[in-house]
Scaffold this active site. Structure first.
Site, PDB file in Angstrom:
ATOM      1  CB  SER A   1      -0.960   0.161   1.052  1.00 15.95           C
ATOM      2  OG  SER A   1      -0.215   0.171   2.263  1.00 15.95           O
TER       3      SER A   1
ATOM      4  CE  LYS B   1      -3.113   2.291   4.938  1.00 18.19           C
ATOM      5  NZ  LYS B   1      -2.880   1.172   3.733  1.00 18.19           N
TER       6      LYS B   1
END
Length: 232
Positions: free
Chosen positions: A44, A114
């Site tokens: 990701s 993230k």
């Protein structure tokens, strides 16, 4: 007057257990309060981070009340079953011991990593075919995975980021179940509480060939992006 007898030194093998205990205590303190190494579990955050990379995470700054800033890469605890259904590996005894003292990442930790896009008080938005905007300022995102769009798979906004929360997105935008995919969650609505943030990832430390720092991209410093101050 007689001389004071010289104190006899212990043999090294007798001091070794004490030295090991001191080293262990210092390692645990560093892991708990200063820096810890985390393993990247997924795609990701490509190409900024690759699966299997080890990143050093600054855990000290949050102790002084500092909150995450736009553009930082942060590790945070799963805020509301974001990892539901995703398997975790089972550590062996050696891995478990090493992870407890901070020499190896925990194999079963429910953490995510993230990039912070918006902080409390910001307005974030991304329309299909357009860029991500923060407080009306378009982001130039050179860190995006090659061939990815900013948000064509999941547009959003405009959304006001609540106080003491952050809006996060993966750099591999089309392979990241980030804030956008949890907007319907009744608990978080896609926003990550600052209290769930473990710390900021500051550098890739392993493998050796990928050593690199993780600075904040310049696009987050553009004039006007921070004119709307975070909510109190």
């Amino acid at each position: 007057m007689g001389e004071k007898p010289e104190r006899k030194r212990r043999p090294f093998w007798q001091e070794l257990p004490l030295l090991l205990v001191v080293a262990l205590v210092l390692t645990v303190l560093v892991k708990t309060f200063l820096v810890q190494v985390f393993s990247i579990p997924s795609d990701s955050m490509q190409n900024t981070l690759q699966p299997g990379d080890r990143v050093a995470v600054d855990k000290l700054t949050p102790w002084f009340g500092a909150e995450p800033e736009r553009g930082e890469v942060v590790v945070f605890r799963d805020p509301s079953d974001w990892l539901a259904g995703q398997p975790t590996s089972r550590p062996n005894v050696v891995q478990d011991v090493l992870s407890q003292i901070g020499l190896m990442p925990s194999a079963d930790a429910r953490n995510l990593i993230k990039r912070v896009i918006g902080i409390g008080g910001d307005t974030v938005e991304c329309r299909r075919g357009g860029p991500v905007t923060v407080n009306g300022k378009a982001l130039q995102e050179p860190y995006l995975y090659p061939g990815n769009t900013p948000c064509d798979d999941k547009p959003f906004g405009p959304l006001k980021v609540p106080a003491h929360t952050i809006w996060v997105m993966g750099d591999h935008r089309q392979d990241s179940l980030d804030s956008r995919w949890h907007m319907d969650d009744p608990k978080t609505h896609g926003f990550v509480p600052v209290d769930d943030v473990v710390g900021r990832a500051v550098a890739v430390v392993w493998p050796v060939g990928r050593w690199a720092t993780l600075p904040v991209p310049k696009t987050f410093d553009q004039p006007g992006i921070g004119d709307q101050r975070p909510a109190a």
